[in-house]
Motif scaffolding. Sequence first.
Motif, PDB file in Angstrom:
ATOM      1  N   ILE A   1      38.192  47.247 -67.123  1.00 47.92           N
ATOM      2  CA  ILE A   1      38.895  48.410 -66.561  1.00 47.92           C
ATOM      3  C   ILE A   1      40.149  48.716 -67.373  1.00 47.92           C
ATOM      4  N   PHE A   2      40.893  47.685 -67.704  1.00 45.85           N
ATOM      5  CA  PHE A   2      42.127  47.884 -68.459  1.00 45.85           C
ATOM      6  C   PHE A   2      41.837  48.471 -69.843  1.00 45.85           C
ATOM      7  N   GLU A   3      40.844  47.925 -70.541  1.00 45.45           N
ATOM      8  CA  GLU A   3      40.489  48.434 -71.879  1.00 45.45           C
ATOM      9  C   GLU A   3      40.041  49.878 -71.812  1.00 45.45           C
ATOM     10  N   MET A   4      39.204  50.212 -70.792  1.00 43.10           N
ATOM     11  CA  MET A   4      38.738  51.604 -70.659  1.00 43.10           C
ATOM     12  C   MET A   4      39.925  52.539 -70.416  1.00 43.10           C
TER      13      MET A   4
ATOM     14  N   VAL B   1      46.090  38.392 -74.771  1.00 40.69           N
ATOM     15  CA  VAL B   1      46.324  38.344 -73.330  1.00 40.69           C
ATOM     16  C   VAL B   1      45.254  39.160 -72.604  1.00 40.69           C
ATOM     17  N   VAL B   2      44.930  40.332 -73.146  1.00 41.87           N
ATOM     18  CA  VAL B   2      43.909  41.178 -72.519  1.00 41.87           C
ATOM     19  C   VAL B   2      42.569  40.449 -72.478  1.00 41.87           C
ATOM     20  N   LYS B   3      42.220  39.743 -73.569  1.00 41.33           N
ATOM     21  CA  LYS B   3      40.951  38.994 -73.615  1.00 41.33           C
ATOM     22  C   LYS B   3      40.886  37.904 -72.558  1.00 41.33           C
ATOM     23  N   SER B   4      42.050  37.376 -72.169  1.00 40.22           N
ATOM     24  CA  SER B   4      42.086  36.283 -71.196  1.00 40.22           C
ATOM     25  C   SER B   4      41.964  36.773 -69.749  1.00 40.22           C
ATOM     26  N   LEU B   5      41.972  38.093 -69.537  1.00 41.09           N
ATOM     27  CA  LEU B   5      41.856  38.633 -68.177  1.00 41.09           C
ATOM     28  C   LEU B   5      40.441  38.418 -67.640  1.00 41.09           C
ATOM     29  N   PRO B   6      40.290  38.360 -66.323  1.00 41.81           N
ATOM     30  CA  PRO B   6      38.934  38.294 -65.744  1.00 41.81           C
ATOM     31  C   PRO B   6      38.117  39.494 -66.225  1.00 41.81           C
ATOM     32  N   ASP B   7      36.804  39.318 -66.342  1.00 44.53           N
ATOM     33  CA  ASP B   7      35.935  40.328 -66.976  1.00 44.53           C
ATOM     34  C   ASP B   7      36.127  41.744 -66.454  1.00 44.53           C
TER      35      ASP B   7
END
Length: 195
Positions: free
Chosen positions: A138-141, A127-133
């Motif tokens: 920002i979410f991963e950081m 799901v995280v990979k499918s987010l806009p770049d």
Amino acid sequence: MTKELDDKWIIEGIKKGEESAFKALFQVYYAQLVVFARKVVVDDDLARDLVQDVIVGFYEKRKTLNIHTSLKAHMYQSVRNRCLNQLKHSQIRRDHHANIFVDKKNEESYVEDKLQETELEHKIYDVVKSLPDQCRKIFEMSRFDGTPNQQIADELNLSKRTVETQISKALKVLRKQLASYYNAIMWFMYLLWLN
């Protein structure tokens, strides 16, 4: 002949040792008692054996037979008691053998938990990979690397408010995409997304 008279005839006949009365008892009650016993012990063969034991015991004790209820009620109560004794005996055996397998069961439970956890992690990362770049970065950081919001804003030349908004959007997408796993992942989300 009414049912009460049939039952009275069976009881009197069994007390006298008449084979026809014993056969009548078997024909009238055996099948229904097996169905009843099967519901209690959940085993066809065992249910048949227990009912046969009760009927044979009924015949063996014919000289001291004393029924205070209807024959049907007496038979059902006798089968019920026999089934409960069997379950109690089986539970004692299971408890004894359970200690042998407790480590194996704990190990299997641990493996199952780990498989579920891994599957959940894969779903979250998908799901995280499918987010806009920008939202994904920002979410991963924030959540995977543990970077504070102000530091993310400084590194990406964004306002802190924009960082917070993007994290909020990512969480909404995750909640929506993982709704069917919601209960299972609450603890995981809590640990994963702590600031």
